[in-house]
Design a protein around this motif. Structure first.
Motif, PDB file in Angstrom:
ATOM      1  N   MET A   1       0.802  -1.197   0.000  1.00 40.71           N
ATOM      2  CA  MET A   1       0.000   0.000   0.000  1.00 40.71           C
ATOM      3  C   MET A   1       0.851   1.270   0.000  1.00 40.71           C
ATOM      4  O   MET A   1       0.437   2.281  -0.519  1.00 40.71           O
ATOM      5  N   ALA A   2       2.017   1.185   0.608  1.00 39.96           N
ATOM      6  CA  ALA A   2       2.896   2.352   0.671  1.00 39.96           C
ATOM      7  C   ALA A   2       3.324   2.782  -0.730  1.00 39.96           C
ATOM      8  O   ALA A   2       3.363   3.988  -1.023  1.00 39.96           O
ATOM      9  N   ASN A   3       3.623   1.816  -1.595  1.00 38.25           N
ATOM     10  CA  ASN A   3       4.009   2.167  -2.967  1.00 38.25           C
ATOM     11  C   ASN A   3       2.849   2.790  -3.731  1.00 38.25           C
ATOM     12  O   ASN A   3       3.047   3.713  -4.512  1.00 38.25           O
ATOM     13  N   VAL A   4       1.636   2.293  -3.505  1.00 35.22           N
ATOM     14  CA  VAL A   4       0.448   2.858  -4.159  1.00 35.22           C
ATOM     15  C   VAL A   4       0.275   4.306  -3.722  1.00 35.22           C
ATOM     16  O   VAL A   4       0.035   5.191  -4.550  1.00 35.22           O
ATOM     17  N   LEU A   5       0.422   4.559  -2.424  1.00 33.76           N
ATOM     18  CA  LEU A   5       0.316   5.936  -1.915  1.00 33.76           C
ATOM     19  C   LEU A   5       1.349   6.832  -2.573  1.00 33.76           C
ATOM     20  O   LEU A   5       1.028   7.920  -3.055  1.00 33.76           O
ATOM     21  N   ARG A   6       2.584   6.378  -2.608  1.00 31.97           N
ATOM     22  CA  ARG A   6       3.661   7.200  -3.170  1.00 31.97           C
ATOM     23  C   ARG A   6       3.412   7.486  -4.651  1.00 31.97           C
ATOM     24  O   ARG A   6       3.556   8.622  -5.114  1.00 31.97           O
ATOM     25  N   VAL A   7       3.008   6.480  -5.418  1.00 29.77           N
ATOM     26  CA  VAL A   7       2.754   6.664  -6.854  1.00 29.77           C
ATOM     27  C   VAL A   7       1.567   7.604  -7.072  1.00 29.77           C
ATOM     28  O   VAL A   7       1.643   8.539  -7.873  1.00 29.77           O
ATOM     29  N   LEU A   8       0.460   7.368  -6.368  1.00 27.92           N
ATOM     30  CA  LEU A   8      -0.715   8.232  -6.537  1.00 27.92           C
ATOM     31  C   LEU A   8      -0.421   9.674  -6.136  1.00 27.92           C
ATOM     32  O   LEU A   8      -0.912  10.617  -6.764  1.00 27.92           O
ATOM     33  N   THR A   9       0.373   9.843  -5.093  1.00 26.81           N
ATOM     34  CA  THR A   9       0.727  11.197  -4.645  1.00 26.81           C
ATOM     35  C   THR A   9       1.557  11.910  -5.713  1.00 26.81           C
ATOM     36  O   THR A   9       1.322  13.084  -6.006  1.00 26.81           O
ATOM     37  N   ARG A  10       2.500  11.195  -6.304  1.00 26.92           N
ATOM     38  CA  ARG A  10       3.298  11.793  -7.386  1.00 26.92           C
ATOM     39  C   ARG A  10       2.440  12.115  -8.604  1.00 26.92           C
ATOM     40  O   ARG A  10       2.570  13.197  -9.195  1.00 26.92           O
ATOM     41  N   VAL A  11       1.596  11.179  -9.000  1.00 31.16           N
ATOM     42  CA  VAL A  11       0.729  11.400 -10.169  1.00 31.16           C
ATOM     43  C   VAL A  11      -0.173  12.607  -9.930  1.00 31.16           C
ATOM     44  O   VAL A  11      -0.339  13.462 -10.807  1.00 31.16           O
ATOM     45  N   MET A  12      -0.739  12.691  -8.733  1.00 33.57           N
ATOM     46  CA  MET A  12      -1.597  13.826  -8.398  1.00 33.57           C
ATOM     47  C   MET A  12      -0.808  15.128  -8.495  1.00 33.57           C
ATOM     48  O   MET A  12      -1.288  16.113  -9.060  1.00 33.57           O
ATOM     49  N   GLY A  13       0.398  15.133  -7.960  1.00 31.35           N
ATOM     50  CA  GLY A  13       1.220  16.340  -7.999  1.00 31.35           C
ATOM     51  C   GLY A  13       1.541  16.772  -9.417  1.00 31.35           C
ATOM     52  O   GLY A  13       1.345  17.941  -9.780  1.00 31.35           O
ATOM     53  N   TRP A  14       2.040  15.854 -10.232  1.00 29.33           N
ATOM     54  CA  TRP A  14       2.393  16.213 -11.612  1.00 29.33           C
ATOM     55  C   TRP A  14       1.169  16.598 -12.428  1.00 29.33           C
ATOM     56  O   TRP A  14       1.240  17.525 -13.245  1.00 29.33           O
ATOM     57  N   ALA A  15       0.041  15.927 -12.197  1.00 28.35           N
ATOM     58  CA  ALA A  15      -1.183  16.281 -12.928  1.00 28.35           C
ATOM     59  C   ALA A  15      -1.623  17.701 -12.577  1.00 28.35           C
ATOM     60  O   ALA A  15      -1.976  18.492 -13.460  1.00 28.35           O
ATOM     61  N   CYS A  16      -1.574  18.054 -11.301  1.00 36.84           N
ATOM     62  CA  CYS A  16      -1.984  19.398 -10.884  1.00 36.84           C
ATOM     63  C   CYS A  16      -1.037  20.463 -11.430  1.00 36.84           C
ATOM     64  O   CYS A  16      -1.486  21.528 -11.876  1.00 36.84           O
ATOM     65  N   VAL A  17       0.259  20.184 -11.431  1.00 31.12           N
ATOM     66  CA  VAL A  17       1.223  21.133 -11.990  1.00 31.12           C
ATOM     67  C   VAL A  17       0.947  21.327 -13.482  1.00 31.12           C
ATOM     68  O   VAL A  17       0.893  22.463 -13.974  1.00 31.12           O
ATOM     69  N   ALA A  18       0.743  20.238 -14.206  1.00 27.83           N
ATOM     70  CA  ALA A  18       0.493  20.328 -15.655  1.00 27.83           C
ATOM     71  C   ALA A  18      -0.806  21.072 -15.954  1.00 27.83           C
ATOM     72  O   ALA A  18      -0.843  21.949 -16.817  1.00 27.83           O
ATOM     73  N   ILE A  19      -1.857  20.746 -15.228  1.00 21.29           N
ATOM     74  CA  ILE A  19      -3.151  21.410 -15.436  1.00 21.29           C
ATOM     75  C   ILE A  19      -3.037  22.894 -15.103  1.00 21.29           C
ATOM     76  O   ILE A  19      -3.545  23.756 -15.831  1.00 21.29           O
TER      77      ILE A  19
END
Length: 137
Positions: free
Chosen positions: A1-19
């Motif tokens: 679960m820790a890896n899922v959290l880390r990946v989702l957190t990164r994806v969320m961050g990069w998506a928000c920066v791009a948007i």
């Protein structure tokens, strides 16, 4: 679960920066149906885009921490949820927006519970290990 959290957190961050950058660069053209909204909405949209870049950077900051801080994830997810609630209020007051805004609303309401659930995925094993070690002394 820790890896899922880390990946989702990164994806969320990069998506928000791009948007956010997309909105800063394109202004009204970045918002479906707002192309002729005028300079006031363009100014507001670009400002909000810059704010969304900062929000994305906060997600990326959280993703870089060891462990990913549960409190920060919960706060950031709560802000995202608040955005979805705002869209629901707009829907109730003004009616259906562009279909893409409906998709965004669904994401903004569905993702926060996932983040709330995963938030302490990295902290939990450390706390458990510390408590177990303390109990064994």
């Amino acid at each position: 679960m820790a890896n899922v959290l880390r990946v989702l957190t990164r994806v969320m961050g990069w998506a928000c920066v791009a948007i956010g950058l997309y909105h800063v660069l394109l202004g009204n053209a970045a918002i479906p149906g707002a192309g002729s909204a005028g300079p006031t909405i363009d100014s507001w949209g670009r400002f909000m885009g810059a704010s969304f870049v900062g929000y994305g950077l906060a997600w990326l900051w959280a993703a870089r921490q060891r462990p990913v801080p549960a409190r920060a994830v919960r706060w950031l997810a709560g802000i995202f949820l608040l955005g979805g609630v705002g869209r629901l209020l707009s829907l109730a007051e003004h009616g259906r927006p562009h279909w893409f805004q409906i998709v965004l609303t669904v994401l903004e309401l569905a993702l926060p519970p996932v983040f709330f659930w995963l938030a302490d995925a990295e902290e939990r094993p450390r706390r458990g290990g510390t408590e177990a070690a303390a109990a064994g002394r």
